[in-house]
Design a protein around this motif. Structure first.
Motif, PDB file in Angstrom:
ATOM      1  N   ARG A 194     -22.274 -41.256   1.807  1.00  0.00           N
ATOM      2  CA  ARG A 194     -23.677 -40.924   2.114  1.00  0.00           C
ATOM      3  C   ARG A 194     -24.640 -41.780   1.297  1.00  0.00           C
ATOM      4  N   ASP A 195     -24.384 -41.901   0.004  1.00  0.00           N
ATOM      5  CA  ASP A 195     -25.290 -42.628  -0.881  1.00  0.00           C
ATOM      6  C   ASP A 195     -25.309 -44.123  -0.604  1.00  0.00           C
ATOM      7  N   ASN A 196     -24.294 -44.617   0.105  1.00  0.00           N
ATOM      8  CA  ASN A 196     -24.206 -46.043   0.408  1.00  0.00           C
ATOM      9  C   ASN A 196     -24.329 -46.337   1.901  1.00  0.00           C
ATOM     10  N   ASN A 197     -24.821 -45.356   2.648  1.00  0.00           N
ATOM     11  CA  ASN A 197     -25.090 -45.515   4.082  1.00  0.00           C
ATOM     12  C   ASN A 197     -23.877 -46.001   4.865  1.00  0.00           C
ATOM     13  N   VAL A 198     -22.710 -45.471   4.532  1.00  0.00           N
ATOM     14  CA  VAL A 198     -21.499 -45.810   5.272  1.00  0.00           C
ATOM     15  C   VAL A 198     -21.507 -45.006   6.568  1.00  0.00           C
ATOM     16  N   PRO A 199     -21.484 -45.680   7.723  1.00  0.00           N
ATOM     17  CA  PRO A 199     -21.478 -44.939   8.985  1.00  0.00           C
ATOM     18  C   PRO A 199     -20.133 -44.286   9.252  1.00  0.00           C
ATOM     19  N   GLY A 200     -20.169 -43.182  10.000  1.00  0.00           N
ATOM     20  CA  GLY A 200     -18.929 -42.531  10.404  1.00  0.00           C
ATOM     21  C   GLY A 200     -18.616 -41.262   9.647  1.00  0.00           C
ATOM     22  N   ILE A 201     -19.349 -40.996   8.579  1.00  0.00           N
ATOM     23  CA  ILE A 201     -19.208 -39.731   7.845  1.00  0.00           C
ATOM     24  C   ILE A 201     -20.569 -39.061   7.901  1.00  0.00           C
ATOM     25  N   GLU A 202     -20.675 -38.041   8.763  1.00  0.00           N
ATOM     26  CA  GLU A 202     -21.968 -37.411   9.005  1.00  0.00           C
ATOM     27  C   GLU A 202     -22.334 -36.377   7.953  1.00  0.00           C
ATOM     28  N   ILE A 254     -13.908 -47.408  -3.585  1.00  0.00           N
ATOM     29  CA  ILE A 254     -13.349 -46.702  -2.432  1.00  0.00           C
ATOM     30  C   ILE A 254     -13.596 -47.583  -1.210  1.00  0.00           C
ATOM     31  N   THR A 255     -12.582 -47.738  -0.383  1.00  0.00           N
ATOM     32  CA  THR A 255     -12.733 -48.493   0.852  1.00  0.00           C
ATOM     33  C   THR A 255     -12.779 -47.511   2.014  1.00  0.00           C
ATOM     34  N   TYR A 256     -13.886 -47.560   2.737  1.00  0.00           N
ATOM     35  CA  TYR A 256     -14.095 -46.746   3.931  1.00  0.00           C
ATOM     36  C   TYR A 256     -13.902 -47.671   5.120  1.00  0.00           C
ATOM     37  N   ILE A 257     -13.013 -47.305   6.040  1.00  0.00           N
ATOM     38  CA  ILE A 257     -12.764 -48.128   7.216  1.00  0.00           C
ATOM     39  C   ILE A 257     -13.226 -47.373   8.456  1.00  0.00           C
ATOM     40  N   CYS A 311     -17.131 -34.733   7.933  1.00  0.00           N
ATOM     41  CA  CYS A 311     -16.822 -35.761   6.933  1.00  0.00           C
ATOM     42  C   CYS A 311     -15.317 -36.038   6.923  1.00  0.00           C
ATOM     43  N   HIS A 312     -14.686 -35.726   8.040  1.00  0.00           N
ATOM     44  CA  HIS A 312     -13.237 -35.887   8.207  1.00  0.00           C
ATOM     45  C   HIS A 312     -12.832 -37.361   8.150  1.00  0.00           C
ATOM     46  N   VAL A 313     -11.754 -37.637   7.431  1.00  0.00           N
ATOM     47  CA  VAL A 313     -11.148 -38.965   7.387  1.00  0.00           C
ATOM     48  C   VAL A 313      -9.636 -38.827   7.387  1.00  0.00           C
ATOM     49  N   TYR A 314      -8.978 -39.971   7.568  1.00  0.00           N
ATOM     50  CA  TYR A 314      -7.530 -40.055   7.411  1.00  0.00           C
ATOM     51  C   TYR A 314      -7.259 -40.827   6.130  1.00  0.00           C
ATOM     52  N   LEU A 315      -6.453 -40.261   5.251  1.00  0.00           N
ATOM     53  CA  LEU A 315      -6.037 -40.994   4.062  1.00  0.00           C
ATOM     54  C   LEU A 315      -5.111 -42.125   4.479  1.00  0.00           C
ATOM     55  N   HIS A 316      -5.280 -43.281   3.859  1.00  0.00           N
ATOM     56  CA  HIS A 316      -4.326 -44.364   4.069  1.00  0.00           C
ATOM     57  C   HIS A 316      -2.966 -43.852   3.597  1.00  0.00           C
ATOM     58  N   PRO A 317      -1.880 -44.180   4.288  1.00  0.00           N
ATOM     59  CA  PRO A 317      -0.559 -43.654   3.914  1.00  0.00           C
ATOM     60  C   PRO A 317      -0.190 -43.847   2.440  1.00  0.00           C
ATOM     61  N   ASP A 318      -0.642 -44.933   1.826  1.00  0.00           N
ATOM     62  CA  ASP A 318      -0.339 -45.171   0.413  1.00  0.00           C
ATOM     63  C   ASP A 318      -0.991 -44.153  -0.512  1.00  0.00           C
ATOM     64  N   TRP A 319      -1.969 -43.417  -0.029  1.00  0.00           N
ATOM     65  CA  TRP A 319      -2.742 -42.500  -0.869  1.00  0.00           C
ATOM     66  C   TRP A 319      -2.426 -41.033  -0.635  1.00  0.00           C
ATOM     67  N   ILE A 320      -1.628 -40.705   0.338  1.00  0.00           N
ATOM     68  CA  ILE A 320      -1.373 -39.299   0.669  1.00  0.00           C
ATOM     69  C   ILE A 320      -0.855 -38.521  -0.536  1.00  0.00           C
ATOM     70  N   VAL A 348      -8.311 -45.704  -0.075  1.00  0.00           N
ATOM     71  CA  VAL A 348      -8.670 -46.202   1.257  1.00  0.00           C
ATOM     72  C   VAL A 348      -8.655 -45.020   2.220  1.00  0.00           C
ATOM     73  N   VAL A 349      -9.782 -44.833   2.917  1.00  0.00           N
ATOM     74  CA  VAL A 349      -9.879 -43.784   3.932  1.00  0.00           C
ATOM     75  C   VAL A 349     -10.314 -44.414   5.247  1.00  0.00           C
ATOM     76  N   GLN A 350      -9.811 -43.848   6.333  1.00  0.00           N
ATOM     77  CA  GLN A 350     -10.124 -44.351   7.673  1.00  0.00           C
ATOM     78  C   GLN A 350     -10.825 -43.253   8.458  1.00  0.00           C
ATOM     79  N   MET A 351     -11.919 -43.627   9.131  1.00  0.00           N
ATOM     80  CA  MET A 351     -12.673 -42.653   9.892  1.00  0.00           C
ATOM     81  C   MET A 351     -12.059 -42.461  11.277  1.00  0.00           C
TER      82      MET A 351
END
Length: 107
Positions: free
Chosen positions: A29-37, A4-7, A49-58, A99-102
């Motif tokens: 959370r388990d990988n200490n990715v900032p931006g998802i509280e 999973i790619t978190y941007i 924990c809100h994100v935007y799905l990359h358009p290719d994944w909607i 791919v998700v974007q914060m």
């Protein structure tokens, strides 16, 4: 294991292997990715924990249920069709490459 790619809002990417069965939020959370509280721990009782799905994944990610849709009303700048709560997206092999974007911030 699906990748999973978190941007972050600033463009910083975090590519993480997330075990099948966890949620996208737990992977962050388990990988200490900032931006998802994830203040509620995955109970769908907040929108931090809100994100935007990359358009290719909607169309590839299962649709949000009514409870998630209601909680998205409290998210920072939700975008119809793209906004999701990562606590509600279970990781499957089909999500390999997701791919998700914060957003700029969580509220």
């Amino acid at each position: 294991m699906p990748k999973i790619t978190y941007i972050e809002h600033n463009g910083t990417e975090h590519v993480v292997d997330v075990p099948v069965g966890l949620t996208v939020m737990e992977g962050a959370r388990d990988n200490n990715v900032p931006g998802i509280e994830a203040d509620c721990g995955g109970a769908c009782a907040c929108s931090t924990c809100h994100v935007y799905l990359h358009p290719d994944w909607i169309e590839k990610v299962p649709a949000a249920d009514p409870m998630e849709e209601d909680m998205l009303d409290f998210a920072y700048e939700p975008e119809p069709g793209r906004s999701r709560l990562t606590c509600q997206i279970k990781v499957t092999d089909d999500l390999d490459g997701l791919v998700v974007q914060m957003p700029e911030k969580q509220i």
